[in-house]
Write a protein that holds these residues in place. Structure first.
Motif, short mmCIF file in Angstrom:
data_model
loop_
_atom_site.label_atom_id
_atom_site.label_comp_id
_atom_site.label_asym_id
_atom_site.label_seq_id
_atom_site.Cartn_x
_atom_site.Cartn_y
_atom_site.Cartn_z
N ILE A 82 0.82 -1.21 0.00
CA ILE A 82 0.00 0.00 0.00
C ILE A 82 0.86 1.26 0.00
O ILE A 82 0.75 2.12 -0.89
N VAL A 83 1.71 1.39 1.03
CA VAL A 83 2.49 2.63 1.19
C VAL A 83 3.66 2.69 0.21
O VAL A 83 3.91 3.74 -0.40
N ILE A 130 0.30 3.47 -3.33
CA ILE A 130 0.09 4.92 -3.20
C ILE A 130 1.03 5.71 -4.10
O ILE A 130 0.58 6.65 -4.78
N TYR A 162 -7.15 10.92 -7.69
CA TYR A 162 -6.56 10.26 -6.52
C TYR A 162 -7.62 9.99 -5.46
O TYR A 162 -7.69 8.89 -4.89
N TRP A 178 -8.46 6.13 -4.88
CA TRP A 178 -7.99 5.61 -3.59
C TRP A 178 -9.14 5.10 -2.74
O TRP A 178 -9.11 3.99 -2.21
#
Length: 271
Positions: free
Chosen positions: A116-117, A121, A143, A147
């Motif tokens: 994820i990070v 992202i 975004y 997201w």
């Protein structure tokens, strides 16, 4: 005695409490403990009739818990399944449930941070930055919408998957076969961060020594070398010197300002 089955409504409430409240009353002492407890309230309410049984079941989830919220949703679904089994008289106690929670939260945090990070992202932000060029509102809108949609449905899938797998999810998540997956994801995340740094950071020098254009020389030998140098500097300051990110940004501002004033950097320096 009829077998107790956790209702769809209770599972939906449990998931909703987690997705919106996983950081409820967040503190350094408790982290996600109370958010987890809130997500288990509908489960316990649905499975137990006596108040003393509810209190005893909920006391299981007052211990410390912290993981990556999106991938970690699977743990909530998993414990909902275990709580259902316990309510039906299976030999599952507090120690078993908390042992699984404690054993999973670390590996899932590493997996979630990588996926994820570290990977997902940055990819979304890279696309959004491209769409936002020239001041277009499409970038931030993309975004926000992308997201939230992917996060919601991804977390919902993780919750339901954890519930359906039950205790068999443990081997899938932390077993030997998952090690290669985690290593691959870390590698991909590192490549993504490098690509973002090369694309969106633009550090150039205006130095000219003995008629030699230093920037042109660097570009011929190692394009984006200064970008790499500044990224490495940030990594070194934060990991080796334990300087917080805010102070690192202030250091970069000072370096940029002084560098432009003395003619080391071009006025168009950005990062």
């Amino acid at each position: 005695m009829a077998k107790k089955t956790l209702s769809v409504v209770a599972r939906k409430k449990s998931f909703r409490n987690w997705i919106y409240g996983n950081l409820t009353c967040f503190s350094q002492e408790h982290m996600q403990t109370f958010g987890y407890l809130a997500s288990m309230l509908p489960v316990v309410e649905d499975l137990y009739e006596k108040d003393e049984d509810k209190v005893e079941a909920l006391s299981t989830y007052t211990t410390f818990f912290n993981t990556e919220p999106q991938i970690g949703t699977m743990v909530v679904g998993l414990t909902a399944s275990l709580e259902e089994a316990r309510a039906n008289g299976e030999s599952i106690d507090d120690e078993t449930i908390n042992g699984l929670r404690a054993g999973l939260m670390g590996p899932l945090a590493g997996l979630g941070d990588s996926i994820i990070v570290g990977t997902f992202i940055p990819i979304l932000l890279g696309i959004a930055l491209g769409l936002a060029s020239g001041g277009s509102v499409l970038g931030p809108l993309f975004y926000i919408v992308a997201w939230n949609l992917i996060m919601y449905f991804g977390m919902k899938y993780a919750y339901n998957r954890g519930y359906s797998l039950g205790s068999s999810a443990v081997e899938a998540l932390v077993g030997s076969e998952s090690e290669s997956l985690r290593s691959s994801i870390v590698m991909i995340g590192t490549m993504v961060i490098g690509s973002v740094a090369a694309t969106w950071i633009n550090v150039t020098t205006s130095l000219n020594i003995a008629g030699v254009d230093i920037q042109a020389t660097l570009d011929g030998i190692f394009p984006k070398a200064l970008n790499l140098l500044f990224v490495y500097l940030c990594w070194w300051l934060m990991t080796k010197k334990k300087i917080n990110p805010t102070l690192v940004m202030l250091i970069l501002v000072v370096v940029a300002l002084v560098g432009v004033l003395v003619g080391v950097f071009n006025p168009g320096l950005s990062y």
